[in-house]
Design an enzyme around this catalytic site. Structure first.
Site, PDB file in Angstrom:
ATOM      1  N   ASN A   1      -8.357  -2.705  14.670  1.00  0.00           N
ATOM      2  CA  ASN A   1      -9.739  -3.033  14.288  1.00  0.00           C
ATOM      3  C   ASN A   1      -9.786  -4.187  13.282  1.00  0.00           C
ATOM      4  OD1 ASN A   1      -8.781  -1.882  11.973  1.00  0.00           O
ATOM      5  ND2 ASN A   1     -10.274  -0.232  11.862  1.00  0.00           N
TER       6      ASN A   1
ATOM      7  N   GLU B   1     -10.465  -1.616   5.544  1.00  0.00           N
ATOM      8  CA  GLU B   1     -11.031  -1.373   6.872  1.00  0.00           C
ATOM      9  C   GLU B   1     -12.307  -2.221   7.040  1.00  0.00           C
ATOM     10  OE1 GLU B   1      -9.506   0.356   9.062  1.00  0.00           O
ATOM     11  OE2 GLU B   1      -8.347   1.942   8.101  1.00  0.00           O
TER      12      GLU B   1
ATOM     13  N   ASP C   1       0.834  -1.208   0.000  1.00  0.00           N
ATOM     14  CA  ASP C   1       0.000   0.000   0.000  1.00  0.00           C
ATOM     15  C   ASP C   1       0.869   1.258   0.000  1.00  0.00           C
ATOM     16  OD1 ASP C   1       0.987  -0.107   2.599  1.00  0.00           O
ATOM     17  OD2 ASP C   1      -0.936  -0.596   3.513  1.00  0.00           O
TER      18      ASP C   1
END
Ligand code: PGA
Length: 240
Positions: free
Chosen positions: A133, A140, A66
């Site tokens: 998370n 996400e 990324d």
């Protein structure tokens, strides 16, 4: 899933280094895809040591998972991180290095360009860190499991981690990130997810023992036929 428990961050870094050395020795033209952040920091330094001691990477292709949208030389860029912890410290370079250009004017074109590179080079190993998370790359919670390379808007929690890790001012924090999607991550022959420290304990438990769900992005890796999950004692504290 192969779950491996190690003592601490240093043992994790040593094991990651061993996986990469073994891969390169057994296949000198390996294609290896890296990630950045606290998780791989010491591992990259150890890999640099191994290369300087003679590990031959001259036929390898190195790439990255990324990159933030922003300047290449920004304190937080993947480009800068890879140079700081690896490329600036080795005398012999891999045959090819591929990174996403966070400065690209046309994001769609850049996605296409890097997407084509991924199509050309199947990855032998993709290493990943785990978000608190459960995110992997910038996938996400809620990102569809069929995601392909895209530009993600960062969540507040992710922006805070970036801000703290790189010691940024509020206005410097990047808000978007190019990322491989789940599709490209799952294409790697071997996916290694590493987690260290108590802040990761909840996500580690959910990924290893919870449902496979888009709410917990890294859980998809349990569907991968060659998935290694390395956790240290603090990160694995909640595991059954
Ligand atoms: P870290 O980040 O390696 O800095 O803990 C992992 C992540 O949030 O993706």
């Amino acid at each position: 899933m192969q779950l491996i428990k190690v003592r601490d961050y240093h043992e994790m870094s040593e094991l990651l280094t061993k996986y990469f050395i073994d891969q390169i020795v057994s296949k000198p033209d390996s294609v290896l895809s890296f990630t950045t952040g606290k998780t791989p920091q010491e591992f990259l330094m150890k890999l640099a040591d191994a290369i300087n001691y003679g590990l031959d990477i001259s036929n390898c292709i190195f790439m990255n998972l990324d990159e933030f949208v922003g300047k290449k030389d920004a304190a937080y860029s993947v480009h800068r991180f890879m140079h700081t912890y690896l490329y600036d410290n080795i005398a012999v370079m891999p045959k090819e290095i591929h990174m996403i250009n966070g400065e690209a004017e046309d994001k769609e074109e850049e996605l296409k360009r890097y997407g084509n590179i991924l199509k050309q080079h199947g990855r032998d190993i993709q290493i990943l860190g785990l978000g608190i998370n459960g995110h992997i790359g910038a996938n996400e919670p809620g990102t569809p499991f069929n995601s392909r390379m895209f530009v993600a808007d960062s969540l507040e929690t992710t922006m805070r981690s970036t801000k703290d890790y790189y010691g940024l001012k509020e206005e410097e924090v990047p808000t978007q990130m190019y990322t491989m999607g789940f599709t490209e991550i799952m294409e790697a022959d071997h996916v290694i997810l590493a987690a260290s420290g108590s802040s990761k304990a909840y996500a580690v438990k959910a990924v290893a023992e919870g449902e496979i769900s888009e709410d917990m992005p890294a859980s998809i890796l349990r569907n991968h036929p060659n998935f290694t999950f390395i956790v240290d004692e603090a990160a694995g504290a909640l595991l059954k």
